[in-house]
Design a protein around this motif. Structure first.
Motif, PDB file in Angstrom:
ATOM      1  N   GLN A 243       0.848  -1.194   0.000  1.00 43.64           N
ATOM      2  CA  GLN A 243       0.000   0.000   0.000  1.00 43.64           C
ATOM      3  C   GLN A 243       0.884   1.245   0.000  1.00 43.64           C
ATOM      4  OE1 GLN A 243      -2.857  -0.073   3.244  1.00 43.64           O
ATOM      5  NE2 GLN A 243      -2.974  -2.312   3.183  1.00 43.64           N
ATOM      6  N   PHE A 244       0.502   2.219  -0.818  1.00 43.07           N
ATOM      7  CA  PHE A 244       1.232   3.486  -0.893  1.00 43.07           C
ATOM      8  C   PHE A 244       0.268   4.612  -0.525  1.00 43.07           C
ATOM      9  CE2 PHE A 244       3.597   0.614  -3.556  1.00 43.07           C
ATOM     10  CZ  PHE A 244       4.929   0.953  -3.339  1.00 43.07           C
ATOM     11  N   PRO A 245       0.259   5.030   0.742  1.00 45.07           N
ATOM     12  CA  PRO A 245      -0.666   6.099   1.162  1.00 45.07           C
ATOM     13  C   PRO A 245      -0.419   7.439   0.472  1.00 45.07           C
ATOM     14  CG  PRO A 245       0.168   4.888   3.059  1.00 45.07           C
ATOM     15  CD  PRO A 245       0.987   4.462   1.882  1.00 45.07           C
ATOM     16  N   SER A 246       0.820   7.656  -0.001  1.00 42.25           N
ATOM     17  CA  SER A 246       1.097   8.895  -0.748  1.00 42.25           C
ATOM     18  C   SER A 246       1.973   8.537  -1.942  1.00 42.25           C
ATOM     19  CB  SER A 246       1.734   9.959   0.153  1.00 42.25           C
ATOM     20  OG  SER A 246       2.963   9.509   0.692  1.00 42.25           O
ATOM     21  N   GLY A 247       3.103   9.205  -2.152  1.00 41.32           N
ATOM     22  CA  GLY A 247       3.922   8.953  -3.333  1.00 41.32           C
ATOM     23  C   GLY A 247       4.703   7.660  -3.265  1.00 41.32           C
ATOM     24  N   ARG A 248       5.343   7.338  -4.396  1.00 45.65           N
ATOM     25  CA  ARG A 248       6.122   6.111  -4.508  1.00 45.65           C
ATOM     26  C   ARG A 248       7.423   6.349  -5.274  1.00 45.65           C
ATOM     27  NH1 ARG A 248       3.515   1.448  -6.663  1.00 45.65           N
ATOM     28  NH2 ARG A 248       5.598   0.896  -7.373  1.00 45.65           N
ATOM     29  N   ALA A 249       7.917   7.569  -5.280  1.00 41.97           N
ATOM     30  CA  ALA A 249       9.095   7.919  -6.080  1.00 41.97           C
ATOM     31  C   ALA A 249      10.317   7.083  -5.710  1.00 41.97           C
ATOM     32  CB  ALA A 249       9.400   9.411  -5.929  1.00 41.97           C
ATOM     33  N   ASP A 250      10.533   6.840  -4.410  1.00 43.62           N
ATOM     34  CA  ASP A 250      11.709   6.069  -3.998  1.00 43.62           C
ATOM     35  C   ASP A 250      11.612   4.621  -4.453  1.00 43.62           C
ATOM     36  OD1 ASP A 250      12.943   8.250  -2.801  1.00 43.62           O
ATOM     37  OD2 ASP A 250      11.966   7.910  -0.874  1.00 43.62           O
ATOM     38  N   PHE A 251      10.402   4.070  -4.496  1.00 40.78           N
ATOM     39  CA  PHE A 251      10.240   2.708  -5.004  1.00 40.78           C
ATOM     40  C   PHE A 251      10.469   2.668  -6.510  1.00 40.78           C
ATOM     41  CE2 PHE A 251       8.712   1.680  -0.876  1.00 40.78           C
ATOM     42  CZ  PHE A 251       8.852   0.311  -0.753  1.00 40.78           C
ATOM     43  N   ASP A 252      10.064   3.707  -7.225  1.00 42.00           N
ATOM     44  CA  ASP A 252      10.339   3.764  -8.662  1.00 42.00           C
ATOM     45  C   ASP A 252      11.842   3.790  -8.911  1.00 42.00           C
ATOM     46  OD1 ASP A 252       7.656   3.753  -9.280  1.00 42.00           O
ATOM     47  OD2 ASP A 252       7.489   5.933  -9.390  1.00 42.00           O
ATOM     48  N   THR A 253      12.579   4.519  -8.062  1.00 40.26           N
ATOM     49  CA  THR A 253      14.042   4.538  -8.173  1.00 40.26           C
ATOM     50  C   THR A 253      14.616   3.147  -7.936  1.00 40.26           C
ATOM     51  OG1 THR A 253      14.139   6.846  -7.439  1.00 40.26           O
ATOM     52  CG2 THR A 253      16.153   5.541  -7.226  1.00 40.26           C
ATOM     53  N   LEU A 254      14.103   2.476  -6.897  1.00 46.92           N
ATOM     54  CA  LEU A 254      14.541   1.106  -6.601  1.00 46.92           C
ATOM     55  C   LEU A 254      14.255   0.180  -7.773  1.00 46.92           C
ATOM     56  CD1 LEU A 254      15.437  -1.208  -4.640  1.00 46.92           C
ATOM     57  CD2 LEU A 254      13.043  -1.287  -3.885  1.00 46.92           C
ATOM     58  N   TYR A 255      13.058   0.285  -8.340  1.00 47.33           N
ATOM     59  CA  TYR A 255      12.666  -0.616  -9.423  1.00 47.33           C
ATOM     60  C   TYR A 255      13.474  -0.360 -10.688  1.00 47.33           C
ATOM     61  CZ  TYR A 255       8.671  -1.918  -6.481  1.00 47.33           C
ATOM     62  OH  TYR A 255       7.878  -2.375  -5.459  1.00 47.33           O
ATOM     63  N   HIS A 256      13.867   0.877 -10.929  1.00 47.05           N
ATOM     64  CA  HIS A 256      14.736   1.172 -12.069  1.00 47.05           C
ATOM     65  C   HIS A 256      16.094   0.485 -11.891  1.00 47.05           C
ATOM     66  CE1 HIS A 256      12.156   3.775 -14.345  1.00 47.05           C
ATOM     67  NE2 HIS A 256      12.063   4.694 -13.401  1.00 47.05           N
TER      68      HIS A 256
ATOM     69  N   SER B 220      19.596   9.772   5.839  1.00 40.87           N
ATOM     70  CA  SER B 220      20.902  10.420   5.838  1.00 40.87           C
ATOM     71  C   SER B 220      21.918   9.555   5.095  1.00 40.87           C
ATOM     72  CB  SER B 220      21.374  10.676   7.274  1.00 40.87           C
ATOM     73  OG  SER B 220      22.661  11.243   7.294  1.00 40.87           O
ATOM     74  N   ALA B 221      21.780   8.233   5.227  1.00 42.40           N
ATOM     75  CA  ALA B 221      22.682   7.314   4.528  1.00 42.40           C
ATOM     76  C   ALA B 221      22.384   7.268   3.035  1.00 42.40           C
ATOM     77  CB  ALA B 221      22.570   5.920   5.135  1.00 42.40           C
ATOM     78  N   ASN B 222      21.094   7.328   2.674  1.00 43.73           N
ATOM     79  CA  ASN B 222      20.672   7.324   1.270  1.00 43.73           C
ATOM     80  C   ASN B 222      19.344   8.068   1.166  1.00 43.73           C
ATOM     81  OD1 ASN B 222      19.986   6.903  -1.381  1.00 43.73           O
ATOM     82  ND2 ASN B 222      19.741   4.682  -1.206  1.00 43.73           N
ATOM     83  N   PRO B 223      19.344   9.291   0.664  1.00 43.37           N
ATOM     84  CA  PRO B 223      18.099  10.071   0.583  1.00 43.37           C
ATOM     85  C   PRO B 223      17.001   9.414  -0.246  1.00 43.37           C
ATOM     86  CG  PRO B 223      20.024  11.471   0.224  1.00 43.37           C
ATOM     87  CD  PRO B 223      20.516  10.057   0.216  1.00 43.37           C
ATOM     88  N   HIS B 224      17.388   8.494  -1.150  1.00 49.48           N
ATOM     89  CA  HIS B 224      16.401   7.824  -2.003  1.00 49.48           C
ATOM     90  C   HIS B 224      16.064   6.412  -1.513  1.00 49.48           C
ATOM     91  CE1 HIS B 224      16.655  11.104  -4.838  1.00 49.48           C
ATOM     92  NE2 HIS B 224      17.968  10.982  -4.869  1.00 49.48           N
ATOM     93  N   CYS B 225      16.434   6.102  -0.280  1.00 52.14           N
ATOM     94  CA  CYS B 225      16.121   4.775   0.273  1.00 52.14           C
ATOM     95  C   CYS B 225      14.609   4.581   0.330  1.00 52.14           C
ATOM     96  CB  CYS B 225      16.719   4.646   1.676  1.00 52.14           C
ATOM     97  SG  CYS B 225      16.369   3.076   2.484  1.00 52.14           S
ATOM     98  N   ALA B 226      14.119   3.507  -0.279  1.00 46.48           N
ATOM     99  CA  ALA B 226      12.690   3.175  -0.229  1.00 46.48           C
ATOM    100  C   ALA B 226      12.373   2.572   1.139  1.00 46.48           C
ATOM    101  CB  ALA B 226      12.334   2.202  -1.339  1.00 46.48           C
TER     102      ALA B 226
END
Length: 425
Positions: free
Chosen positions: A52-65, A321-327
């Motif tokens: 479930q994604f209550p709001s955005g999913r940008a970090d997961f899109d980065t992971l999936y790429h 802090s370790a990874n700003p795009h961490c999903a």
């Protein structure tokens, strides 16, 4: 000429349609091959087994790429870090997920992930690797706030000043050849320069490179190995503290790290002062948050959802802090019993639903995802049904090995289904 052009155009259209159908068939086969088969239990809500994604999913899109690139070209590295309590320390759940991800392709999983010598703590340890030891060691873990050792990624530490202290590591105890390393990164620190870890390999002494910035000692091997013999040089009055072992290699691929301490809640992990630095060493692309069941193991009037979320925000900040795009993936607590003492006995824990609500609110704040284990397993009182099928232990808090494997298969299916749907979109 005109008829030729029309015919050529029609053939091109037919070829395109045929290609689309072939692509759909390929995707269907890929999906069926990727997902794990699940047993038929009517009380499990398989139809709701989704992220479930209550709001955005940008970090997961980065992971999936990154997953697209790894699976299509074999290039790139992905680090997953699963953090929790006893559900994670036991190793059944996390290793099931690790091996499920390995089915995505040949050599997708490369390094084994961080490990720790739990047997020195005289507690249960994962069965998928072995660490023996000699000498006298003292131990500390994050669930004991008065511990004197500085803890990090694993939430535990063992220290020694014994001249006979050693560790023997086997990554493949079952005789397989799944995991190998070309270097070992020993996380830890010494009270002076005379104390340090080193390795014995085929009769040769392998000395470490000390990296003070990461609180680690790096030992390079001349070949790929799955066994290590580590000794501790202490000198006179020297003492070395070990907080984890990272078997590493240079291959591209995915690494599934799992860190769990029995009884650990969010404050216990925030107590680990070296955790921020260790997270920057791992730089996780996906964080699987499985902390919460111990926070909720209190009478209902003592559980404060706002305080729970505030503490989680501190932990999330360390990961970001370790990874700003961490999903961020929040796994809700399983249905369980709460012991209210002799007078009131055991009853279904009402805090479980409150934790699930808090996780959904945190996911909405952070653009994270929620895997609602509580709802999917059947909701309130479903632990009795799981126990009836021998999927849970008599305490109706912990699962059996079979139950952990089922949870691991369902969570993996939810992640991969979301990945495939995102890929299709």
């Amino acid at each position: 000429m005109k008829k030729y052009r029309i015919l050529s155009g029609l053939l091109a259209v037919f070829a395109l349609l045929a290609g689309c159908r072939a692509h759909e068939r390929k995707d269907s086969v890929r999906r069926e091959a990727a997902l794990r088969p699940l047993p038929d239990y009517p009380f499990i809500r398989y139809e709701d087994n989704t992220l479930q994604f209550p709001s955005g999913r940008a970090d997961f899109d980065t992971l999936y790429h990154k997953m697209d690139s790894l699976l299509s070209t074999g290039k790139g590295k992905i680090n997953i870090l699963h953090i929790g309590g006893s559900h994670v320390q036991a190793g059944y759940l996390s290793h099931r997920l690790r091996m499920n991800f390995s089915t995505l392709g040949d050599s997708v999983m490369t390094a084994r992930g961080v490990i720790f010598p739990f047997r020195i703590l005289r507690t249960n340890a994962p069965q998928n690797y072995r660490i023996g030891f000699t000498g006298t060691w003292e131990s500390c873990r994050c669930t004991k706030p008065n511990g004197t050792d500085t803890l990090g990624l694993t939430g535990a530490a063992v220290s020694t000043g014994a001249p006979s202290a050693s560790l023997t590591l086997r990554l493949n105890p079952s005789g397989t050849s799944v995991w190998h390393f070309t270097r070992l990164r020993i996380l830890g620190y010494a009270n002076d320069t005379t104390a340090y870890p080193y390795a014995i390999h085929r009769g040769d002494t392998l000395l470490p490179q000390h990296d003070a910035a990461t609180h680690s000692y790096l030992i390079h091997y001349p070949e790929a190995c799955d066994t290590a013999h580590i000794r501790i040089h202490t000198g006179e009055g020297g003492r070395f503290t070990l907080t984890g072992i990272l078997p590493e290699n240079d291959r591209d691929g995915m690494t599934y790290h799992a860190v769990g301490i029995n009884g650990a809640d969010v404050p216990a992990w925030l107590r680990c002062h070296h955790l921020p630095g260790d997270l920057k060493l791992i730089r996780p692309d996906l964080a699987v948050f499985g902390i919460g069941i111990n926070d909720a193991n209190v009478p209902p009037q003592k559980f404060d959802p706002e305080q729970f979320k505030a503490r989680y925000r501190e932990l999330i900040a360390l990961f970001k802090s370790a990874n700003p795009h961490c999903a961020l993936l929040f796994v809700t607590n399983n249905d369980c019993l709460l012991n209210l003492g002799r007078r009131h006995g055991k009853r279904t824990n009402p805090n479980t639903a409150r934790v699930a609500k808090a996780f959904k609110e945190l996911a909405a704040e952070t653009g994270g995802a929620v895997w609602d284990q509580y709802h999917i397993m059947g909701g309130s009182r479903s632990s009795a049904l799981w126990r009836g099928k021998r999927l849970m232990r008599p305490d109706r808090i912990h699962f059996t090995a079979e139950g952990y494997h089922l949870i691991g298969d369902m969570l993996y299916n939810a992640i991969i289904t979301d990945y495939l749907q995102a890929d299709g979109n």
